[in-house]
Design a protein around this motif. Structure first.
Motif, PDB file in Angstrom:
ATOM      1  N   ILE A   1      74.323   6.979   9.906  1.00  0.00           N
ATOM      2  CA  ILE A   1      74.107   6.441  11.240  1.00  0.00           C
ATOM      3  C   ILE A   1      75.312   5.626  11.662  1.00  0.00           C
ATOM      4  O   ILE A   1      76.060   5.107  10.840  1.00  0.00           O
ATOM      5  CB  ILE A   1      72.848   5.559  11.311  1.00  0.00           C
ATOM      6  CG1 ILE A   1      73.007   4.322  10.432  1.00  0.00           C
ATOM      7  CG2 ILE A   1      71.610   6.324  10.953  1.00  0.00           C
ATOM      8  CD1 ILE A   1      72.374   3.119  11.046  1.00  0.00           C
ATOM      9  N   THR A   2      75.473   5.525  12.957  1.00  0.00           N
ATOM     10  CA  THR A   2      76.466   4.624  13.512  1.00  0.00           C
ATOM     11  C   THR A   2      75.949   4.140  14.854  1.00  0.00           C
ATOM     12  O   THR A   2      75.338   4.911  15.594  1.00  0.00           O
ATOM     13  CB  THR A   2      77.857   5.301  13.633  1.00  0.00           C
ATOM     14  OG1 THR A   2      78.813   4.319  14.031  1.00  0.00           O
ATOM     15  CG2 THR A   2      77.849   6.452  14.589  1.00  0.00           C
ATOM     16  N   SER A   3      76.108   2.867  15.100  1.00  0.00           N
ATOM     17  CA  SER A   3      75.724   2.275  16.370  1.00  0.00           C
ATOM     18  C   SER A   3      76.847   1.331  16.773  1.00  0.00           C
ATOM     19  O   SER A   3      77.879   1.268  16.105  1.00  0.00           O
ATOM     20  CB  SER A   3      74.392   1.526  16.232  1.00  0.00           C
ATOM     21  OG  SER A   3      74.552   0.369  15.434  1.00  0.00           O
ATOM     22  N   ASN A   4      76.636   0.584  17.832  1.00  0.00           N
ATOM     23  CA  ASN A   4      77.669  -0.367  18.251  1.00  0.00           C
ATOM     24  C   ASN A   4      77.931  -1.432  17.202  1.00  0.00           C
ATOM     25  O   ASN A   4      79.035  -1.942  17.091  1.00  0.00           O
ATOM     26  CB  ASN A   4      77.264  -1.052  19.556  1.00  0.00           C
ATOM     27  CG  ASN A   4      77.275  -0.105  20.727  1.00  0.00           C
ATOM     28  OD1 ASN A   4      77.966   0.900  20.710  1.00  0.00           O
ATOM     29  ND2 ASN A   4      76.506  -0.417  21.740  1.00  0.00           N
TER      30      ASN A   4
ATOM     31  N   SER B   1      77.159   0.703  10.714  1.00  0.00           N
ATOM     32  CA  SER B   1      77.332   2.047  10.175  1.00  0.00           C
ATOM     33  C   SER B   1      76.605   2.053   8.839  1.00  0.00           C
ATOM     34  O   SER B   1      76.324   1.009   8.273  1.00  0.00           O
ATOM     35  CB  SER B   1      78.814   2.395  10.004  1.00  0.00           C
ATOM     36  OG  SER B   1      79.416   1.502   9.089  1.00  0.00           O
TER      37      SER B   1
ATOM     38  N   HIS C   1      69.597  -6.805  17.205  1.00  0.00           N
ATOM     39  CA  HIS C   1      70.415  -5.641  17.541  1.00  0.00           C
ATOM     40  C   HIS C   1      69.661  -4.363  17.225  1.00  0.00           C
ATOM     41  O   HIS C   1      69.163  -4.190  16.109  1.00  0.00           O
ATOM     42  CB  HIS C   1      71.724  -5.675  16.748  1.00  0.00           C
ATOM     43  CG  HIS C   1      72.468  -6.957  16.956  1.00  0.00           C
ATOM     44  ND1 HIS C   1      73.269  -7.157  18.043  1.00  0.00           N
ATOM     45  CD2 HIS C   1      72.481  -8.110  16.246  1.00  0.00           C
ATOM     46  CE1 HIS C   1      73.773  -8.386  17.987  1.00  0.00           C
ATOM     47  NE2 HIS C   1      73.305  -8.974  16.898  1.00  0.00           N
ATOM     48  N   GLU C   2      69.593  -3.448  18.201  1.00  0.00           N
ATOM     49  CA  GLU C   2      68.911  -2.172  17.973  1.00  0.00           C
ATOM     50  C   GLU C   2      69.690  -1.367  16.944  1.00  0.00           C
ATOM     51  O   GLU C   2      70.911  -1.293  16.980  1.00  0.00           O
ATOM     52  CB  GLU C   2      68.785  -1.387  19.274  1.00  0.00           C
ATOM     53  CG  GLU C   2      67.937  -0.148  19.115  1.00  0.00           C
ATOM     54  CD  GLU C   2      67.634   0.564  20.416  1.00  0.00           C
ATOM     55  OE1 GLU C   2      67.328   1.759  20.352  1.00  0.00           O
ATOM     56  OE2 GLU C   2      67.722  -0.076  21.479  1.00  0.00           O
ATOM     57  N   LEU C   3      68.945  -0.770  16.023  1.00  0.00           N
ATOM     58  CA  LEU C   3      69.555   0.008  14.951  1.00  0.00           C
ATOM     59  C   LEU C   3      69.372   1.502  15.189  1.00  0.00           C
ATOM     60  O   LEU C   3      70.346   2.241  15.311  1.00  0.00           O
ATOM     61  CB  LEU C   3      68.944  -0.402  13.612  1.00  0.00           C
ATOM     62  CG  LEU C   3      69.415   0.329  12.373  1.00  0.00           C
ATOM     63  CD1 LEU C   3      70.917   0.173  12.185  1.00  0.00           C
ATOM     64  CD2 LEU C   3      68.668  -0.175  11.146  1.00  0.00           C
ATOM     65  N   ILE C   4      68.125   1.975  15.252  1.00  0.00           N
ATOM     66  CA  ILE C   4      67.825   3.391  15.446  1.00  0.00           C
ATOM     67  C   ILE C   4      66.539   3.534  16.241  1.00  0.00           C
ATOM     68  O   ILE C   4      65.754   2.599  16.356  1.00  0.00           O
ATOM     69  CB  ILE C   4      67.657   4.137  14.102  1.00  0.00           C
ATOM     70  CG1 ILE C   4      66.584   3.452  13.244  1.00  0.00           C
ATOM     71  CG2 ILE C   4      68.958   4.312  13.379  1.00  0.00           C
ATOM     72  CD1 ILE C   4      66.175   4.234  12.015  1.00  0.00           C
TER      73      ILE C   4
ATOM     74  N   LYS D   1      61.447   2.136  17.808  1.00  0.00           N
ATOM     75  CA  LYS D   1      62.769   1.516  17.723  1.00  0.00           C
ATOM     76  C   LYS D   1      62.792   0.551  16.537  1.00  0.00           C
ATOM     77  O   LYS D   1      61.823  -0.143  16.272  1.00  0.00           O
ATOM     78  CB  LYS D   1      63.099   0.768  19.011  1.00  0.00           C
ATOM     79  CG  LYS D   1      63.286   1.676  20.206  1.00  0.00           C
ATOM     80  CD  LYS D   1      63.666   0.879  21.428  1.00  0.00           C
ATOM     81  CE  LYS D   1      63.729   1.746  22.663  1.00  0.00           C
ATOM     82  NZ  LYS D   1      64.830   2.676  22.661  1.00  0.00           N
TER      83      LYS D   1
END
Length: 106
Positions: free
Chosen positions: A9-12, A15, A45-48, A80
């Motif tokens: 996964i990667t988000s803002n 990772s 912070h939203e993760l997935i 979420k």
């Protein structure tokens, strides 16, 4: 996210890798996350977002790190998942967070 598979996964802000396992209605989520930037205390912070294995109620866990500070991961009923920092100090960039969560799926 696919149950039974490890996903990169990667988000803002993160990772890492997440693995879903499904045993009937019991679902487990194991993850290893690395912060991509400093995350201030008092922030979430939203993760997935997932579509399979959504928790029937809010699920949460404490993340383990080498510094012993309690970071948290929790879910909302819409699938979420979030990481929250309420330690009183920022989470530095490149901090590795480990955790595992188990919950009953909806």
């Amino acid at each position: 996210m696919v149950i039974g598979e490890t996903s990169n996964i990667t988000s803002n802000n993160f990772s890492g890798k997440i693995m879903w396992q499904n045993l009937g209605r019991l679902t487990t989520l194991s993850f290893e996350l690395t912060t991509k930037k400093e995350l201030a205390s008092g922030t979430t912070h939203e993760l997935i977002t997932v579509v399979e294995g959504i928790p029937s109620k809010k699920a949460n866990c404490v993340l383990t790190t080498s510094d012993g500070k309690p970071y948290y991961c929790y879910s909302s009923p819409d699938g979420k998942f979030y990481v929250a920092n309420y330690t009183g100090a920022s989470i530095p960039a490149n901090k590795v967070l480990y955790g595992q969560m188990a919950f009953i799926s909806a």
